[in-house]
Motif scaffolding. Structure first.
Motif, PDB file in Angstrom:
ATOM      1  N   GLN A  58       0.823  -1.207   0.000  1.00 21.93           N
ATOM      2  CA  GLN A  58       0.000   0.000   0.000  1.00 21.93           C
ATOM      3  C   GLN A  58       0.858   1.259   0.000  1.00 21.93           C
ATOM      4  O   GLN A  58       0.484   2.278  -0.592  1.00 21.93           O
ATOM      5  CB  GLN A  58      -0.904   0.029   1.236  1.00 21.93           C
ATOM      6  N   LEU A  59       2.016   1.183   0.673  1.00 23.35           N
ATOM      7  CA  LEU A  59       2.843   2.376   0.879  1.00 23.35           C
ATOM      8  C   LEU A  59       3.894   2.579  -0.200  1.00 23.35           C
ATOM      9  O   LEU A  59       4.578   3.611  -0.207  1.00 23.35           O
ATOM     10  CB  LEU A  59       3.529   2.287   2.247  1.00 23.35           C
ATOM     11  N   MET A  60       4.055   1.625  -1.109  1.00 20.54           N
ATOM     12  CA  MET A  60       5.014   1.793  -2.192  1.00 20.54           C
ATOM     13  C   MET A  60       4.420   2.662  -3.303  1.00 20.54           C
ATOM     14  O   MET A  60       3.210   2.637  -3.544  1.00 20.54           O
ATOM     15  CB  MET A  60       5.409   0.428  -2.770  1.00 20.54           C
ATOM     16  N   ALA A  61       5.263   3.431  -3.974  1.00 22.03           N
ATOM     17  CA  ALA A  61       4.803   4.221  -5.111  1.00 22.03           C
ATOM     18  C   ALA A  61       4.244   3.283  -6.170  1.00 22.03           C
ATOM     19  O   ALA A  61       4.876   2.293  -6.541  1.00 22.03           O
ATOM     20  CB  ALA A  61       5.952   5.040  -5.676  1.00 22.03           C
ATOM     21  N   SER A  62       3.056   3.577  -6.646  1.00 22.57           N
ATOM     22  CA  SER A  62       2.386   2.715  -7.603  1.00 22.57           C
ATOM     23  C   SER A  62       3.019   2.851  -8.992  1.00 22.57           C
ATOM     24  O   SER A  62       3.407   3.942  -9.413  1.00 22.57           O
ATOM     25  CB  SER A  62       0.898   3.054  -7.677  1.00 22.57           C
ATOM     26  N   THR A  63       3.133   1.737  -9.697  1.00 19.65           N
ATOM     27  CA  THR A  63       3.645   1.743 -11.068  1.00 19.65           C
ATOM     28  C   THR A  63       2.536   1.953 -12.086  1.00 19.65           C
ATOM     29  O   THR A  63       2.804   1.996 -13.283  1.00 19.65           O
ATOM     30  CB  THR A  63       4.368   0.413 -11.370  1.00 19.65           C
ATOM     31  N   ASP A  64       1.283   2.064 -11.620  1.00 24.27           N
ATOM     32  CA  ASP A  64       0.177   2.315 -12.529  1.00 24.27           C
ATOM     33  C   ASP A  64       0.308   3.734 -13.109  1.00 24.27           C
ATOM     34  O   ASP A  64       0.539   4.685 -12.360  1.00 24.27           O
ATOM     35  CB  ASP A  64      -1.157   2.175 -11.790  1.00 24.27           C
ATOM     36  N   PRO A  65       0.178   3.895 -14.436  1.00 22.16           N
ATOM     37  CA  PRO A  65       0.361   5.229 -15.040  1.00 22.16           C
ATOM     38  C   PRO A  65      -0.586   6.284 -14.480  1.00 22.16           C
ATOM     39  O   PRO A  65      -0.227   7.463 -14.399  1.00 22.16           O
ATOM     40  CB  PRO A  65       0.086   4.973 -16.531  1.00 22.16           C
TER      41      PRO A  65
END
Length: 339
Positions: free
Chosen positions: A216-223
């Motif tokens: 949840q706390l990681m930067a998302s790789t979704d554009p």
């Protein structure tokens, strides 16, 4: 006259629009009169809002109307996916054998331990209270998850109570359910951390919650996330990662036992999140394999790792835990040397 008096009272004391016997959704014209706003703005308001739970009371009020519990719950926006994670061994505390997993397909995962798949509605209830009512929920059609054809399950009751839309994937096409993919990621995370730290397998529930919290706390790789965290996409504010960076999974630490006011050795099992305290508490495993909750932890200083007495105390602690809940997990180097 009576008619004039009635009209006067109706105009000053009554509603601004005519009362219908069967109540339906209000249109822009009626809304403009009821709120005393322009017709154009009323039309824009109708298009930008919802009208759920409309009550039509045709008879006299002889009893209290049912409570609409969803009114005070926030909405978890977008499409959510859910599936059940099955464990090979029961968990240490409640003997949980499964977990209900919720995912928005953009990196946010909720991992909620449950006694069995038959109790997956417990996971849904916790998700609604802690995250929100899913705007749209997708499942694989299992009857325990309100599958097509089920009517009287606990899951169906929650769906009717909180008024959310649920659809199902095409039969035998699991890739349409993003939660399936995230369960695979979580299972690999749990196995890797268990092997790396030689933690007992019965701690899988705590390791799963810890692993999901990190995702949840990681930067998302979704554009569409624009480099922000999955947590921020769901909750709307920047998260703080301090509690997840103080220790590693199953790290040997010092913790303060408030029962006898002493510092003790324990194993760190991750933050408690919203379950206990003011949000700053941790799960701790003691030498008797019991779980404690505290907000007072400290990393073991480097000098203690070189002290023979301290090492012996830590080894005794580890042996005691293994006798209680240990399993056949190989030593650390066995996983990397192919033994």
């Amino acid at each position: 006259s009576i008619d004039e008096r009635s009209d006067t009272r109706r105009h000053s004391w009554g509603p601004s629009v005519a009362v219908e016997e069967v109540v339906s959704k209000i249109d822009a014209e009626a809304l403009s009169k009821r709120w005393n706003i322009g017709l154009k703005r009323a039309q824009m308001t109708v298009e930008a809002t919802t009208q759920k739970g409309i009550r039509s009371v045709q008879n006299s009020l002889n009893r209290r109307l049912p409570t609409q519990s969803y009114r005070l719950k926030r909405i978890a926006q977008g499409t959510w996916y859910t599936d059940t994670f099955h464990a090979r061994e029961p968990s240490i505390t409640r003997q949980d054998k499964a977990a209900q997993v919720f995912s928005n397909g953009k990196g946010y995962i909720e991992f909620i331990p449950i006694p069995s798949k038959a109790r997956c509605h417990d996971g849904l209830n916790i998700f609604i209270h802690e995250v929100g009512i899913p705007e749209h929920l997708v499942s694989d059609g299992a009857m325990e998850e309100g599958g097509y054809g089920s009517h009287k399950t606990k899951w169906n009751e929650l769906q009717r109570k909180y008024q959310f839309r649920q659809t199902f994937i095409q039969p035998h096409v699991p890739r349409q359910n993003t939660a399936e993919l995230d369960i695979g990621h979580l299972r690999r995370d749990i196995c890797r951390r268990t092997a790396l730290k030689c933690s007992p397998k019965k701690l899988w529930a705590y390791c799963g919650m810890y692993s999901a919290g990190i995702r949840q706390l990681m930067a998302s790789t979704d554009p569409t996330a624009l480099g922000r965290t999955a947590f921020e996409l769901v909750h709307g504010y920047t998260p703080d990662i301090t509690l997840y960076t103080r220790h590693c999974w199953y790290e040997m630490i010092f913790w303060f036992d408030s029962l006898d006011n002493t510092q003790k050795i324990g194993r760190w099992l991750g933050p408690c999140g919203r379950l206990f305290g003011a949000g700053d508490c941790h799960f701790i495993l003691d030498s008797t394999a019991r779980i404690h909750v505290t907000n007072s932890t400290k990393a073991i200083p480097e000098a203690h790792w070189k002290n023979p007495d301290a090492l012996r105390q830590m080894e005794d602690f580890n042996d005691s835990v293994l006798k209680k809940i240990g399993d056949d997990v190989k030593p650390d180097d066995a996983y990397f040397e192919g033994e």
